[in-house]
Design an enzyme around this catalytic site. Structure first.
Site, mmCIF file in Angstrom:
data_model
loop_
_atom_site.group_PDB
_atom_site.id
_atom_site.type_symbol
_atom_site.label_atom_id
_atom_site.label_comp_id
_atom_site.label_asym_id
_atom_site.label_seq_id
_atom_site.Cartn_x
_atom_site.Cartn_y
_atom_site.Cartn_z
ATOM 1 N N LYS A 175 26.131 -5.007 -2.772
ATOM 2 C CA LYS A 175 27.606 -5.003 -2.821
ATOM 3 C C LYS A 175 28.176 -4.481 -1.512
ATOM 4 O O LYS A 175 29.383 -4.285 -1.392
ATOM 5 C CB LYS A 175 28.085 -4.114 -3.970
ATOM 6 C CG LYS A 175 27.595 -4.529 -5.332
ATOM 7 C CD LYS A 175 28.053 -3.498 -6.372
ATOM 8 C CE LYS A 175 27.169 -3.521 -7.600
ATOM 9 N NZ LYS A 175 27.253 -2.275 -8.365
ATOM 10 N N HIS A 181 4.721 5.851 11.438
ATOM 11 C CA HIS A 181 4.240 5.693 10.060
ATOM 12 C C HIS A 181 3.237 6.836 9.850
ATOM 13 O O HIS A 181 2.033 6.620 9.799
ATOM 14 C CB HIS A 181 3.579 4.320 9.923
ATOM 15 C CG HIS A 181 3.297 3.885 8.516
ATOM 16 N ND1 HIS A 181 3.524 4.668 7.415
ATOM 17 C CD2 HIS A 181 2.791 2.713 8.039
ATOM 18 C CE1 HIS A 181 3.163 4.008 6.329
ATOM 19 N NE2 HIS A 181 2.726 2.816 6.688
ATOM 20 N N ARG A 198 11.298 3.733 3.617
ATOM 21 C CA ARG A 198 10.876 2.746 4.619
ATOM 22 C C ARG A 198 12.079 1.865 4.942
ATOM 23 O O ARG A 198 12.766 1.389 4.038
ATOM 24 C CB ARG A 198 9.720 1.870 4.125
ATOM 25 C CG ARG A 198 9.454 0.707 5.093
ATOM 26 C CD ARG A 198 8.278 -0.141 4.725
ATOM 27 N NE ARG A 198 7.025 0.554 4.972
ATOM 28 C CZ ARG A 198 5.835 -0.045 4.897
ATOM 29 N NH1 ARG A 198 5.753 -1.333 4.596
ATOM 30 N NH2 ARG A 198 4.726 0.634 5.127
ATOM 31 N N ARG A 209 0.789 -1.221 0.000
ATOM 32 C CA ARG A 209 0.000 0.000 0.000
ATOM 33 C C ARG A 209 0.827 1.279 0.000
ATOM 34 O O ARG A 209 0.575 2.193 -0.791
ATOM 35 C CB ARG A 209 -0.950 0.049 1.211
ATOM 36 C CG ARG A 209 -2.182 -0.794 1.037
ATOM 37 C CD ARG A 209 -2.588 -1.403 2.355
ATOM 38 N NE ARG A 209 -1.627 -2.414 2.708
ATOM 39 C CZ ARG A 209 -1.712 -3.695 2.294
ATOM 40 N NH1 ARG A 209 -2.740 -4.076 1.610
ATOM 41 N NH2 ARG A 209 -0.778 -4.573 2.613
ATOM 42 N N THR A 210 1.787 1.357 0.902
ATOM 43 C CA THR A 210 2.503 2.629 1.052
ATOM 44 C C THR A 210 3.258 2.950 -0.237
ATOM 45 O O THR A 210 3.144 4.055 -0.782
ATOM 46 C CB THR A 210 3.470 2.556 2.251
ATOM 47 O OG1 THR A 210 2.740 2.077 3.374
ATOM 48 C CG2 THR A 210 4.057 3.919 2.570
HETATM 49 N N1 CP Z 1 -0.464 -0.142 5.782
HETATM 50 C C1 CP Z 1 0.765 -0.342 5.228
HETATM 51 O O1 CP Z 1 1.741 0.333 5.586
HETATM 52 O O2 CP Z 1 0.787 -1.313 4.269
HETATM 53 P P1 CP Z 1 2.095 -1.781 3.495
HETATM 54 O O3 CP Z 1 3.024 -2.401 4.494
HETATM 55 O O4 CP Z 1 1.606 -2.745 2.459
HETATM 56 O O5 CP Z 1 2.730 -0.552 2.888
#
Ligand code: CP
Length: 296
Positions: free
Chosen positions: A76, A125, A97, A48-49
């Site tokens: 590497k 988040h 992330r 999603r993110t």
């Molecule tokens: N909700 C969320 O962060 O989903 P993902 O881990 O798929 O990005």
């Protein structure tokens, strides 16, 4: 500006982003960011993110640099720091992330370009929290004074810490329900109670008859030292259709996704289940975030 934590925003700035996302969702506004480049640097898996940031970028005319960790020079032995310092020269905004807490803040300290935290370990988040607040406000018409229950692995879920902060900022009545041993760190609870003058309730049993919003998160098995313990908790802590008997008619159920087996599949078909709609709001919300961050 960078967006690393929900703490980087106050009620006014959150309101500004949610208003813009609302106008984008309703087709009233469409930021034009043609010529700008976003780099999505995901060192941890995401559906999603990452995809909603990429969709948001495409819908505003931006181009995306998709950093694929497994095919990069990380293999590497290149460091996180050198990767960030290199990619900042290729893009106008970076979404990062990484499994290590504090990694997004480190990236922001090293980069001249704005950095948005796409999730750093069990820490923060912030754009997920903005989607959650946006979904609640759009579906219920307000956030303050609602009874919101957060249920699941509150020890490891970064989305829940950020969300508790965001909900408390708007004066929601929050109840936290988690299995014993997976409670939220009391320091987070104390922080929001003192800062926003709210009272957060805590329970170990799934009881949410007075809830307007039930927000479920998964047991984060990947963050357990013992995988058998995770499996055992996952079996015991599931939301079943029968658990919804006696709850409010207008209850909505949210989940940041991915969900594994913590919600019975039967619930997906019920009108209360709003988690896919919530996930779709990731696009207008992230359009608003990119536009906001690039303007500040
Ligand atoms: N909700 C969320 O962060 O989903 P993902 O881990 O798929 O990005």
């Amino acid at each position: 500006m960078d967006l690393i934590s929900i703490r980087d925003l106050n009620k006014e700035t959150v309101g500004e982003i949610l208003d813009l996302a609302n106008d984008v969702a309703d087709g009233k506004k469409k930021p034009d960011l043609k010529g700008k480049i976003i780099a999505t640097l995901f060192f941890e898996p995401s559906t999603r993110t990452k995809l909603s940031f990429q969709s948001a970028a495409m819908r505003t005319g931006m181009s995306d640099l998709d950093f694929l960790a497994d095919l990069s020079s990380l293999k590497k032995g290149e460091s996180f720091a050198d990767t960030i310092k290199t990619v900042e020269g290729y893009a106008d905004i970076l979404v990062v992330r990484h499994k290590k807490e504090g990694s997004a803040r480190l990236a922001a300290d090293m980069s001249e370009k704005p950095v948005v935290n796409g999730g750093d370990g069990g820490n923060q988040h912030p754009t997920q929290t903005l989607i959650d607040l946006f979904s609640i406000r759009r579906m219920k018409g307000k956030i303050g004074e609602l009874n919101v229950t957060l249920m699941g692995d509150l020890k490891h879920a970064r989305t829940m810490r950020s969300l508790l902060y965001g909900l408390s900022m708007f004066g929601a009545n929050v109840t936290l329900i988690s299995p014993k041993g997976l409670e939220m760190d009391p320091e987070y609870i104390k922080e929001v109670e003192e800062k926003f003058k709210v009272k957060v309730k805590t329970k170990n049993e799934p009881e949410f008859r007075d809830a307007d919003v039930l927000y479920v998160c998964r047991i984060q098995a990947e963050r357990f030292a013992d995988p058998y313990e995770a499996q055992s908790v996952m079996k015991k802590f599931r939301l079943m259709k029968s658990d919804l008997e006696g709850t409010k008619k207008e209850l909505i159920i949210l989940h940041p996704l991915p969900k594994i087996n913590e919600i019975d599949a039967e619930i997906d078909k019920m009108p209360q289940a709003k988690y896919f709609e919530q996930a779709h709001y990731g696009v207008p919300l992230r359009i608003a975030v990119i536009d906001y961050v690039l303007r500040k």
